[in-house]
Design a protein around this motif. Structure first.
Motif, short mmCIF file in Angstrom:
data_model
loop_
_atom_site.label_atom_id
_atom_site.label_comp_id
_atom_site.label_asym_id
_atom_site.label_seq_id
_atom_site.Cartn_x
_atom_site.Cartn_y
_atom_site.Cartn_z
N SER A 113 -13.98 -2.96 1.89
CA SER A 113 -14.98 -2.21 1.98
C SER A 113 -16.35 -2.48 1.78
N SER A 114 -17.25 -1.53 2.30
CA SER A 114 -18.60 -1.83 2.06
C SER A 114 -19.16 -0.53 1.63
N THR A 115 -20.46 -0.54 0.97
CA THR A 115 -21.04 0.46 0.30
C THR A 115 -22.37 0.96 1.15
N SER A 116 -22.58 0.03 2.24
CA SER A 116 -23.97 0.32 2.93
C SER A 116 -23.51 1.38 4.18
N SER A 183 -4.79 5.59 -27.57
CA SER A 183 -6.17 6.37 -27.39
C SER A 183 -7.09 5.45 -26.77
N ALA A 184 -7.17 4.27 -27.12
CA ALA A 184 -8.27 3.19 -26.67
C ALA A 184 -7.92 3.20 -25.18
N ARG A 185 -6.71 3.02 -24.60
CA ARG A 185 -6.49 2.90 -23.19
C ARG A 185 -6.80 4.38 -22.52
N THR A 186 -6.45 5.32 -23.06
CA THR A 186 -6.69 6.81 -22.73
C THR A 186 -8.27 7.01 -22.30
N SER A 187 -8.95 6.62 -23.44
CA SER A 187 -10.60 6.70 -23.29
C SER A 187 -10.97 5.76 -22.09
N ARG A 188 -10.53 4.38 -21.90
CA ARG A 188 -11.12 3.80 -21.01
C ARG A 188 -10.75 4.14 -19.40
N ARG A 189 -9.31 4.74 -19.66
CA ARG A 189 -8.77 5.07 -18.14
C ARG A 189 -9.75 6.31 -17.83
N GLU A 190 -9.83 7.15 -18.44
CA GLU A 190 -10.69 8.48 -18.04
C GLU A 190 -11.99 8.01 -17.47
N LYS A 191 -12.67 6.98 -18.19
CA LYS A 191 -14.07 6.76 -17.76
C LYS A 191 -13.98 5.76 -16.43
N LYS A 192 -12.90 4.96 -16.46
CA LYS A 192 -12.73 4.35 -15.10
C LYS A 192 -12.43 5.26 -13.97
N ILE A 193 -11.43 5.95 -14.07
CA ILE A 193 -11.09 6.94 -13.06
C ILE A 193 -12.15 7.79 -12.59
N ALA A 194 -12.98 8.32 -13.52
CA ALA A 194 -14.07 8.97 -13.26
C ALA A 194 -15.21 8.09 -12.26
N GLU A 195 -15.38 6.72 -12.69
CA GLU A 195 -16.27 5.98 -11.98
C GLU A 195 -15.70 5.58 -10.52
N TYR A 196 -14.52 5.55 -10.46
CA TYR A 196 -13.97 5.27 -9.34
C TYR A 196 -13.69 6.29 -8.37
N ARG A 197 -13.89 7.51 -8.88
CA ARG A 197 -13.81 8.53 -8.00
C ARG A 197 -15.21 8.84 -7.18
N GLU A 198 -16.18 8.24 -8.04
CA GLU A 198 -17.63 8.46 -7.59
C GLU A 198 -17.57 7.23 -6.48
N LEU A 199 -17.22 6.12 -6.82
CA LEU A 199 -17.44 5.10 -5.79
C LEU A 199 -16.69 5.24 -4.43
N ALA A 200 -15.59 6.10 -4.43
CA ALA A 200 -14.87 6.33 -3.20
C ALA A 200 -15.74 7.15 -2.37
N LYS A 201 -16.68 7.72 -2.80
CA LYS A 201 -17.30 8.68 -1.87
C LYS A 201 -18.44 7.53 -0.95
N SER A 202 -18.73 6.46 -1.57
CA SER A 202 -19.64 5.46 -0.78
C SER A 202 -18.73 4.06 -0.20
N TYR A 203 -17.62 3.89 -0.40
CA TYR A 203 -16.98 2.92 -0.01
C TYR A 203 -16.53 3.30 1.22
N ARG A 204 -16.72 2.43 2.15
CA ARG A 204 -16.27 2.43 3.67
C ARG A 204 -15.59 1.20 4.16
N ARG A 205 -14.29 1.45 4.82
CA ARG A 205 -13.58 0.40 5.26
C ARG A 205 -14.35 -0.50 6.17
#
Length: 302
Positions: A113-116, A183-205
């Motif tokens: 996918s691309s972000t342009s 607890s460390a896994r959960t903290s990182r997972r929450e941040k990563k999932i939030a990051e990729y929810r945002e990324l999904a808005k700009s990525y296009r096949r």
């Protein structure tokens, strides 16, 4: 005058020797990438983004696939999505021998996918002007990398005190060295999932990126066996991908059939393994997944 010239020559030799010695200190604790460009050319490779870089362990796979000699030449979703730049970098890393190779291409929706605004506009691809444009990919020390692509402080090389919690191994596996408590896994997972929810808005096949995989498969098929693999992710990450990129697995099944290469999807295996952040496999699960994939490759070849 002769003494002056001799002194200059001695000084120049001393400087060159110092630089050479300093550069030889660079290695797996320099940064997450250097060692992949400071190792010999390869007959067999694992390819993809950071999921593969952390999630596929050549040492484990080579135990199952005796003599495979796999090397992990994967980077990040920013620098090594599939496209012409990555293909050319892979081509430079290929050995000059006629040895039969093995190539495992890991795929996921982000890597095609691309972000342009135009996902097929190669001039705006995110990997342009990244590390994979480096010309020299197999010398140690690699002065081109250290001068043009190393982002850290040179003092870190001298003291071997790279502060990032990773170790890049000689076979290309990037080992995370981070706390793995729940607890460390959960903290990182929450941040990563939030990051990729945002990324999904700009990525296009990108059909251009998919075409690049086809070209890469064609290139590597001339050098040996080629396999496509989709690595598992956490249920949360899988949900994001299913929503943002519906039909990806079906498209890869159709493409692999068209290209004449086997495809293994581990999308539905998310509950079987552990992750450092919901996106990357932890070291033990990386070993288990690598062993599973190696067994699958062995069965395909038999």
């Amino acid at each position: 005058m002769k003494r002056f010239v001799l002194g200059v020559l001695i000084l120049a030799v001393a400087v060159v020797a110092s630089l050479w010695g300093f550069a030889h200190l660079a290695g797996g604790r320099t940064d997450p990438f250097y060692l992949r460009f400071a190792t010999p050319k390869q007959d067999s490779m694992i390819l993809g983004t950071s999921r593969a870089a952390q999630g596929m362990r050549p040492e484990v796979m080579n135990e199952v696939l005796e003599g495979a000699g796999l090397f992990n030449f994967s980077f990040t979703v920013a620098s090594s999505p599939y496209g012409k730049k990555y293909t050319e970098c892979i081509r430079r890393k290929l050995s000059d021998t006629d040895a039969e190779g093995l190539f495992i291409l890991t795929v996921d929706p982000w890597s095609v996918s691309s972000t342009s605004s135009d996902p097929n506009d190669e001039s705006s691809f995110r990997e342009n002007r990244s590390r994979i444009e480096i010309g020299e990919v197999s010398t140690h020390p690699n002065f081109e990398y250290l001068f043009d692509y190393f982002d850290g402080n040179y003092s870190e090389i001298l003291t071997n005190r790279w502060v990032a919690p990773f170790q890049l191994h000689e076979d290309g596996w990037l080992e995370p060295r981070i706390p793995l408590s729940e607890s460390a896994r959960t903290s990182r997972r929450e941040k990563k999932i939030a990051e990729y929810r945002e990324l999904a808005k700009s990525y296009r096949r990108s059909s251009s990126r998919l075409a690049s995989i086809e070209e890469l498969v064609s290139l590597l098929s001339e050098r040996g066996e080629v396999y496509l693999v989709r690595l598992p992710v956490s249920p949360e990450m899988r949900a994001i991908e299913n929503e943002a990129f519906p039909g990806f697995d079906e498209e890869m099944v159709a493409s692999s059939s068209k290209w004449g290469v086997p495809y293994l999807s581990m999308r539905d295996k998310s509950s079987d393994y552990g992750f450092t952040d919901g996106h990357h496999l932890d070291p033990d699960s990386a070993a288990a997944v690598s062993r599973f994939i190696a067994g699958w490759v062995r069965d395909q070849a038999s």
